[in-house]
Design a protein around this motif. Structure first.
Motif, short mmCIF file in Angstrom:
data_model
loop_
_atom_site.label_atom_id
_atom_site.label_comp_id
_atom_site.label_asym_id
_atom_site.label_seq_id
_atom_site.Cartn_x
_atom_site.Cartn_y
_atom_site.Cartn_z
N TYR A 157 59.65 39.89 118.69
CA TYR A 157 60.37 39.01 119.61
C TYR A 157 61.63 38.49 118.91
O TYR A 157 61.69 38.43 117.68
CB TYR A 157 59.48 37.85 120.04
N TYR A 158 62.62 38.09 119.71
CA TYR A 158 63.84 37.51 119.13
C TYR A 158 63.60 36.02 118.92
O TYR A 158 63.52 35.24 119.85
CB TYR A 158 65.05 37.77 120.01
N SER A 174 70.85 30.35 123.29
CA SER A 174 71.95 31.27 123.02
C SER A 174 73.29 30.80 123.59
O SER A 174 74.33 31.34 123.22
CB SER A 174 71.63 32.66 123.58
N LYS A 197 68.38 37.45 132.43
CA LYS A 197 69.07 37.36 131.15
C LYS A 197 70.56 37.66 131.26
O LYS A 197 71.32 37.32 130.37
CB LYS A 197 68.41 38.29 130.15
N ASN A 250 68.85 36.01 121.30
CA ASN A 250 68.51 36.45 122.65
C ASN A 250 69.10 37.86 122.81
O ASN A 250 70.27 38.01 123.15
CB ASN A 250 69.10 35.49 123.69
N THR A 251 68.28 38.86 122.55
CA THR A 251 68.77 40.23 122.40
C THR A 251 69.64 40.69 123.56
O THR A 251 70.60 41.45 123.37
CB THR A 251 67.59 41.18 122.21
N TRP A 252 69.35 40.25 124.76
CA TRP A 252 70.11 40.67 125.93
C TRP A 252 71.60 40.37 125.77
O TRP A 252 72.45 41.12 126.29
CB TRP A 252 69.58 39.98 127.18
N ASP A 253 71.94 39.29 125.07
CA ASP A 253 73.34 38.89 124.94
C ASP A 253 74.19 39.96 124.27
O ASP A 253 75.35 40.17 124.64
CB ASP A 253 73.45 37.59 124.16
N ASP A 302 57.57 27.92 123.42
CA ASP A 302 58.74 27.47 122.67
C ASP A 302 58.33 26.58 121.50
O ASP A 302 58.81 26.74 120.38
CB ASP A 302 59.71 26.73 123.59
N HIS A 351 64.13 27.73 125.43
CA HIS A 351 63.93 29.17 125.47
C HIS A 351 65.17 29.90 124.96
O HIS A 351 66.27 29.34 124.94
CB HIS A 351 63.60 29.60 126.91
N ALA A 352 64.99 31.16 124.62
CA ALA A 352 66.05 31.92 123.97
C ALA A 352 67.32 31.97 124.81
O ALA A 352 68.43 31.86 124.27
CB ALA A 352 65.55 33.34 123.67
N HIS A 353 67.19 32.13 126.13
CA HIS A 353 68.39 32.27 126.96
C HIS A 353 69.20 30.98 127.03
O HIS A 353 70.40 31.03 127.30
CB HIS A 353 68.00 32.72 128.37
#
Length: 666
Positions: free
Chosen positions: A150-151, A258, A468, A302-305, A122, A253-255
């Motif tokens: 990466y996002y 977001s 995620k 966070n691409t999963w979102d 991070d 972290h991204a999660h």
């Protein structure tokens, strides 16, 4: 850093965040009315982000992104849109933001170190962006590579905030999560205000409640620290984090980043659903534009979102269109809604054109969650929903049969979620909390049935999918269930209205206790604490690296570093992480996950780094191969390699506490 300089950093950071928010706020008042002030926190951050991102893409200084905000602020000053009378009305929103910001700042003050878990990664991304804010950003763990695998937008947000506020990365790291929580909290409070007449603060509890597994761990004899960790590893071979853990654990972290954007989109969708008919065309375009900005930012943060919220956005639009259709409205009244998905793609289109990563597609889950473990994670929500649906269940018990196919197929956990889902779907009228419950429960069922393939192996095949998806599920289900409780408590005769003086005293007491908790719970994990400098612990634990990293952090220009290559989630790759200077290779497993090994670098780069340290005849040539300018020799390098360096071709530019840094001679 001195305490005084840290205080100045906090003040400078808050000044920038507040300026961005105030500059945008009056522009939202006409369509968002009383919700303009809270919505402008997250909206201004996203607007600042896209402006800085395009500055980076065009190779302009990111400070140019402040110009539109300055002009907007000046315009509103000229129009006298900032009056003391108006601003005094917004004090509650500002107080919510500052309370949650300060609370999280206290947690980071107690546990500030960039020292374990994903913190090295991070900070590496954050520091790389702050060193060289270009698009795509340079990958600090793969010399010559970029972060288009990466996002990274979450790190971009706070890296650019650090740049314009003058806050160094080691402190910006510890101001970022307080900002995420503060902005998310004020938006959730706005959602509570949208949905409830009283107890509007109840949805904020989603940030404080642990899952049932934590209590199960404590009852069965686990210590507090191990129980907290184990509660997020409850479902076998997965990660099931929830906000309380994520924020206290402290990975930027991204999660986690977001979360503020997720709750903004939820707020905007609820607002559109409730007030679509009362909005003028301009207001519809503005709010739909913000929704597109929020949705369009998700793949980069966070691409999963976006896999979760894009369908939800479409479903909400369908519900609004259906309501309008029944009233005889034409297609022209829905044009703004229809524009949201394409706008979400267009606003960051260059990102997709640069993106080089890919997924392995969707697969069916063959070993679903154990139902007991599933309830230990999601039990609060399931129990609350069943209590509120008890009358419906008694009236139509035959709907319970919906669980049978899932049970027969071996998906008992999915069957548990399907029971409240079918009863919510069967309602004739759906409140907003009902709709949120439907979305959240459907998400839990989908995660039980399907997963996205990645390279985590057969054992942890669905780890990332659960990881995620469970944070958004917690947020959606938390807002839903807590709003239902708030509506029930608000009914006449349930809970008497407390006098203002008593409610204020109680609120002060609760908030005060919350600020004490971080000092009572062992959050620091025996690392350094009582500072906002995430690298301060190096002075005592790794003095050689403290001096070496400080020297390198003061360098400007394009540099590439050679340091020891070791295992992921260890102290290796620490210098590139601390400085943001790209290394020949950082954590290999992370890089393999992101970019694959199509060129054979996974074996070549570690071997070349070893030769640089151990074969003096190849040191200079191999450094030139990777355009490396700096060679770092500290304790990790001496323990990993039989260091033997050439007498010519490199020159020592730093030496202290057993650490030497060499520069390639020109």
């Amino acid at each position: 850093m001195t305490p005084e300089s840290q205080v100045l950093s906090v003040a400078s950071w808050l000044l920038v965040v507040t300026f961005l928010q105030l500059a945008l706020y009056p522009s939202l008042k006409k369509c968002l009315k009383q919700y303009a002030f809270p919505a402008s926190f997250a909206a201004s951050l996203l607007l600042f982000t896209i402006l800085t991102w395009y500055c980076g893409l065009a190779r302009f200084p990111v400070q140019f992104a402040l110009v539109p905000f300055v002009l907007l602020f000046a315009y509103h000053l000229y129009r006298r849109n900032y009056t003391w009378v108006e601003l005094k009305k917004e004090w509650r929103w500002e107080l919510i933001f500052l309370i949650f910001f300060s609370l999280m700042l206290t947690v980071r003050f107690v546990n500030p170190t960039i020292s374990y878990a994903e913190k090295f990664m991070d900070h590496a991304f954050l520091a790389s962006i702050m060193r060289n804010p270009v698009v795509p950003p340079l990958d600090p763990w793969f010399a010559g590579g970029t972060m288009d695998v990466y996002y990274y937008l979450g790190y971009w947000i706070f890296g650019c905030l650090g740049i314009v506020s003058g806050v160094p990365s080691n402190v910006a790291f510890n101001l970022s999560l307080p900002t995420v929580l503060g902005v998310a909290a004020v938006t959730v409070y706005a959602i509570g205000t949208l949905l409830l007449n009283r107890f509007r603060w109840l949805p904020l509890l989603l940030f404080f409640i642990p899952n049932p597994s934590l209590f199960y761990q404590l009852i069965t004899g686990s210590s507090i620290s191990s129980a907290l960790w184990n509660s997020t590893r409850t479902i076998t071979n997965t990660i099931n984090e929830y906000p309380l853990f994520s924020f206290t654990w402290g990975d930027l972290h991204a999660h986690v980043i977001s979360i503020f954007n997720q709750v903004l989109l939820i707020f905007l969708l609820i607002y559109l659903y409730k007030f679509w008919d009362t909005l003028e065309s301009r207001g519809r375009w503005l709010i739909c534009g913000l929704a597109a900005l929020s949705l369009g930012s998700m793949p980069l943060i966070n691409t999963w979102d976006v896999l979760i919220y894009a369908p939800i956005t479409v479903l909400v639009a369908v519900l609004i269109i259906w309501q309008g259709w029944k009233k005889g409205q034409g297609i022209s009244s829905w044009s703004q809604l229809i524009a949201v998905p394409p706008l979400a793609i267009i606003i960051y289109l260059p990102f997709y054109q640069m993106l080089t990563t890919s997924t392995g597609g969707i697969a069916i889950v063959r070993t679903p969650s154990d139902p007991f473990q599933f309830l230990l994670v999601n039990g609060w929500f399931i129990a609350i929903f069943l209590l509120f649906l008890l009358k419906d269940i008694r009236g139509r018990p035959y709907l319970l049969l919906v669980a049978v196919p899932f049970v027969l197929a071996g998906y008992t956990a999915a069957a548990i979620a399907a029971i409240p889902l079918i009863y919510f779907l069967a309602k004739k009228e759906h409140s907003v909390p009902d709709l949120l419950a439907i979305f959240g429960l459907a998400l839990l069922i989908l995660v039980e049935l399907f997963y996205l393939k990645d390279n985590m192996g057969d054992t942890y095949f669905r780890m990332n999918t659960v990881f995620k998806c469970y944070v958004p599920a917690w947020i959606i289900l938390g807002i839903s269930s807590l709003s239902m409780i708030g509506a029930w408590l608000s009914r006449p005769g349930r809970v008497p209205v407390m006098p203002a003086r008593k409610s204020t005293a109680l609120a002060i007491l609760v908030v005060g206790l919350l600020f004490v908790v971080p000092f009572l719970v062992p959050l620091d994990l025996n690392y350094g604490s009582r500072t906002l400098d995430g690298l301060a612990y190096l002075d005592s634990s790794h003095p050689g690296d403290a001096g070496g990293a400080a020297y390198l952090r003061n360098l400007t220009g394009n540099e590439i570093l050679v340091e020891a290559v070791g295992g992921d989630y260890t102290y290796y790759s620490r210098i590139s992480s601390f400085t943001g200077i790209p290394a020949v290779l950082g954590e290999p497993f992370h890089e393999d996950m992101w970019r694959g090994d199509t060129t054979g670098w996974y074996s070549t780069r570690p071997a070349d780094v070893r030769s640089i340290y151990e074969n003096p005849d190849q040191t200079v040539a191999l450094m030139k191969k990777y355009n490396a300018t700096l060679l770092y020799v500290g304790d990790e390098e001496k323990e990993t390699y039989n260091v033997s360096l050439p007498s010519t071709g490199i020159e020592r530019v730093y030496s202290g506490q057993g650490t030497d840094i060499y520069r390639l001679a020109e």
